[in-house]
Structures are given as structure tokens and as C-alpha cells.
Design an enzyme around this catalytic site. Structure first.
Site, PDB file in Angstrom:
ATOM      1  N   VAL A 259       0.837  -1.205   0.000  1.00 13.61           N
ATOM      2  CA  VAL A 259       0.000   0.000   0.000  1.00 13.61           C
ATOM      3  C   VAL A 259       0.870   1.254   0.000  1.00 13.61           C
ATOM      4  CG1 VAL A 259      -1.767   1.290   1.250  1.00 13.61           C
ATOM      5  CG2 VAL A 259      -1.832  -1.215   1.232  1.00 13.61           C
ATOM      6  N   ASP A 260       0.610   2.153  -0.959  1.00 15.45           N
ATOM      7  CA  ASP A 260       1.329   3.438  -1.014  1.00 15.45           C
ATOM      8  C   ASP A 260       2.834   3.216  -0.908  1.00 15.45           C
ATOM      9  OD1 ASP A 260      -1.241   4.460  -0.961  1.00 15.45           O
ATOM     10  OD2 ASP A 260      -1.139   5.147   1.114  1.00 15.45           O
ATOM     11  N   PHE A 261       3.360   2.287  -1.670  1.00 13.61           N
ATOM     12  CA  PHE A 261       4.752   1.928  -1.411  1.00 13.61           C
ATOM     13  C   PHE A 261       5.771   2.876  -2.029  1.00 13.61           C
ATOM     14  CE2 PHE A 261       3.714  -1.192  -4.836  1.00 13.61           C
ATOM     15  CZ  PHE A 261       4.815  -1.123  -5.678  1.00 13.61           C
TER      16      PHE A 261
END
Length: 364
Positions: free
Chosen positions: A219-221
Site C-alpha cells: 500500500v502506497d509503497f
């Protein structure tokens, strides 16, 4: 010969001395096979580009110092942090920390006044690994990173950066765990592999360049307010029960000069969205990038309906089943050829002033 004649001859000689000017406005080529020759032609060593580069950087590169580090502590210093502590604040010369292969289990921070530092892995086929398991619960999200860089003119070559904290399960509070936070200006990363799950790379602020890298997460890396180019880099969405989200760029207003540019990259792994509108004016560009069928057909996520008119998520000449634009969200724009020529270049990060080829350290 008169003095005037001698001066005229000297002036003529000077006029014909070649000065290499780095034209960072040249568009990045669409053909990945041409990338290295194109890059090498533009980003040449400092010795032939002094006229266009930041003067302080030119001076720093002429005075490089090498510090050797070994994972067993038998190098010039016992730890990475000890080596960094030895570098004075307001440092004015390049300091290269040269790493032998092995695991370096430390949480490392380079403060904002320790400029011109390079992390160099001696063996690109057996890269040193910086590893730590910090989490947001213990340090806060952006300070959980295994490596934090707040200074300018940082560079990393042949390095793995890992946050070894377990994958967030949606139940543990503060399970986010960054591997790298880059908050300094004018930083470069060559053949660097960055591993984590949620919030792997905090590309926080400043101009940055990534080439031949690998970044993985869930997630949102890749998140933050940097203005950064990712070239020939693999973005790997770690498979799981929920789709991954690759980017969460944090531009708040149209006037902010930030954004992420992914050019000639590859998106691999499990199901994923290219990004979400974390902030109202988030800006992310994908061009000439290979997208597998893991990419969700809509491509992008709006966090709030009102972001539809303010986000900038253009795509240009991407390839593969995941690049099909037929079902893309309606707020996604295709760049025109003219727009692409203007924006998909190293000029967007002013590369001619500071970007150098990866340092090669000769060791006895």
C-alpha cells in the site's frame, strides 16, 4: 609578433576548446535498448561538465575520501553510524562509504548537514544489505525507515535496503514500515533494491533520480512530495488479499513543483492500482512502461470526488495488457506528443546541474 596578435591567437584557441554542455532537455528515448547510450551521452563525468554544474558539487567531487566498511565490523569503522558520525557537519567533499558484501543490521540516519555522501556496494552481484525492522508504532511512519537521508547530493550504488518488519495485517496499529526516506535534494540511486510492504519508499522532498532500481511493497509503497524520475526501474506489487497501490504522491496545489515520473519502467506482481489521490493535486506520470495484467483496468483511485479536477495522472505510450486505456478512470489523461516531449526529460529535475554517473570505486 605583437602583444595584440598573441592575444588574438590565444582567443582563437580558447574559442575552439570544446565545452561539454549537458542537454537535459532531450526527451528520454522510448526504446529501452537506447537508454544507456543516451544516458551516458548526457550524464558525463564532472571533469567534462564543470561549466554547467553546481560549483560546490564540482569542488566536492575533486576531493573524494573512501571509508571501507565490512559487515563483521572490521572495516575503518565498526558500524555505518560510526562512519557517518565521523563526517563533519557542512561537509564540503565527497565521502564514499564502500561496503563489502554482507548484512548490516542498523537503523541509519544521515542528518541534513552531512552532504556529499555516497553508499557504494563493492560487488553488484552480491550487494550489501541494510536491514532493520522499525515500524510506525515505534518511530512514526517517516522515521521508521531503515535508511533516512536528510542531506543533499546523496548517492547510492549497488545496495539493498530492507525493512524487515512483518506485513501489516490491518489489525496492528502502526504497522507501516518504511525502508528508505529521502528528504535531501539532488539525490541519485543506481542499482538499488528497496524492500518493504506498506510505505516502502518515502520519496519525501527534493529532486531525485532512480535508475536500474527495484522497489516492492503493498500500500502506497512510493509516497511523498519529491520531484523524482524513475528510469528502467521495476515496481513490484507484492501479492495479497487486497490490491496494492503503488503511488501516493503528496502535491497539495497546482503551484507546487513536485511529481513522480516513471519512464521505461516495469510493473510486476499481483493486482495493483498505479496510484491514488492522497493529496488534491497529486501528480504521477507513467511513460513507455511495461504493465502486466496485474494492473486494475481503471488504473487509479480517487480518495475524494472533488480531486477529479485537480489530480494529474497522465499516461503516455505504455505497453502490455495493464496499459489498456479503454477502461481507465475518466480523470486519467493521455499525454500528447508535444506534452511528452516537454515533460519526459531529465530537465524536469535540472539534472545537468547535479546528476552524475554512478561512482566506481577502485579498491586495492
Amino acid at each position: 609578433m605583437s602583444c595584440i596578435a598573441v592575444e588574438a591567437v590565444l582567443l582563437g584557441i580558447l574559442l575552439y576548446i570544446p565545452i561539454v554542455l549537458s542537454d537535459d532537455r532531450a526527451p528520454i528515448p522510448a526504446n529501452s535498448a537506447q537508454l544507456n547510450s543516451w544516458f551516458d551521452g548526457i550524464i558525463q563525468p564532472v571533469a567534462v561538465r564543470k561549466a554547467t554544474m553546481d560549483p560546490a558539487l564540482v569542488t566536492a567531487e575533486g576531493q573524494a575520501k573512501v571509508i571501507k566498511l565490512k559487515s563483521d565490523g572490521s572495516g575503518d569503522f565498526k558500524s555505518i553510524n560510526e562512519a557517518i558520525k565521523s563526517i563533519p557537519d557542512d561537509n564540503t567533499k565527497r565521502v564514499i562509504l564502500s561496503f563489502s558484501p554482507g548484512n548490516y543490521s542498523e537503523k541509519v540516519k544521515i542528518g541534513m548537514y552531512k552532504h556529499y555522501i555516497t553508499f557504494y556496494g563493492e560487488d553488484p552481484n552480491n550487494m550489501p544489505i541494510l536491514v532493520f525492522g522499525g515500524t510506525a508504532a515505534e518511530y512514526g511512519t517517516v522515521d521508521s525507515a531503515t535508511l533516512i537521508v536528510e542531506s543533499n547530493y546523496f548517492s547510492a550504488v549497488n545496495l539493498k535496503i530492507v525493512n524487515s518488519a512483518p506485513r501489516p495485517d490491518g489489525k496492528r496499529v502502526g504497522a507501516q514500515a518504511a525502508a528508505l526516506r529521502i528528504s535531501g535534494d539532488k539525490a541519485s540511486f543506481y542499482n538499488v533494491k528497496i524492500y518493504g510492504f506498506q510505505d516502502t519508499l518515502c520519496d519525501d522532498k527534493g529532486k531525485h533520480f532512480y535508475k536500474d532500481c527495484y522497489i516492492e511493497g503493498t500500500v502506497d509503497f512510493i509516497f511523498g512530495s519529491g520531484k523524482s524520475i524513475f528510469l528502467n526501474t521495476e515496481l513490484h506489487a507484492v501479492p495479497g488479499d487486497q490490491p496494492a497501490i503503488i503511488t501516493a504522491q503528496a502535491r497539495k496545489t497546482e503551484s507546487e513543483d513536485t511529481g513522480y515520473y516513471f519512464v521505461n519502467c516495469r510493473v510486476t506482481g499481483g493486482g495493483a492500482f498505479l496510484g491514488r489521490s492522497w493529496m488534491p493535486a497529486a501528480k504521477v506520470v507513467f511513460a513507455y512502461t511495461e504493465m502486466g495484467d496485474a494492473i486494475h483496468p481503471e488504473g487509479w483511485i480517487l480518495v475524494k470526488p472533488e480531486h477529479e479536477s485537480t489530480v494529474r495522472f497522465p499516461e503516455y505510450n505504455n505497453k502490455g495488457p495493464g496499459a489498456n486505456m479503454e477502461k481507465r478512470a475518466k480523470f486519467v489523461k493521455r499525454l500528447s506528443d508535444a506534452e511528452a516531449k516537454q515533460s519526459i526529460s531529465l530537465g524536469s529535475i535540472e539534472a545537468s546541474k547535479w546528476l552524475l554517473p554512478p561512482r566506481v570505486v577502485g579498491l586495492p
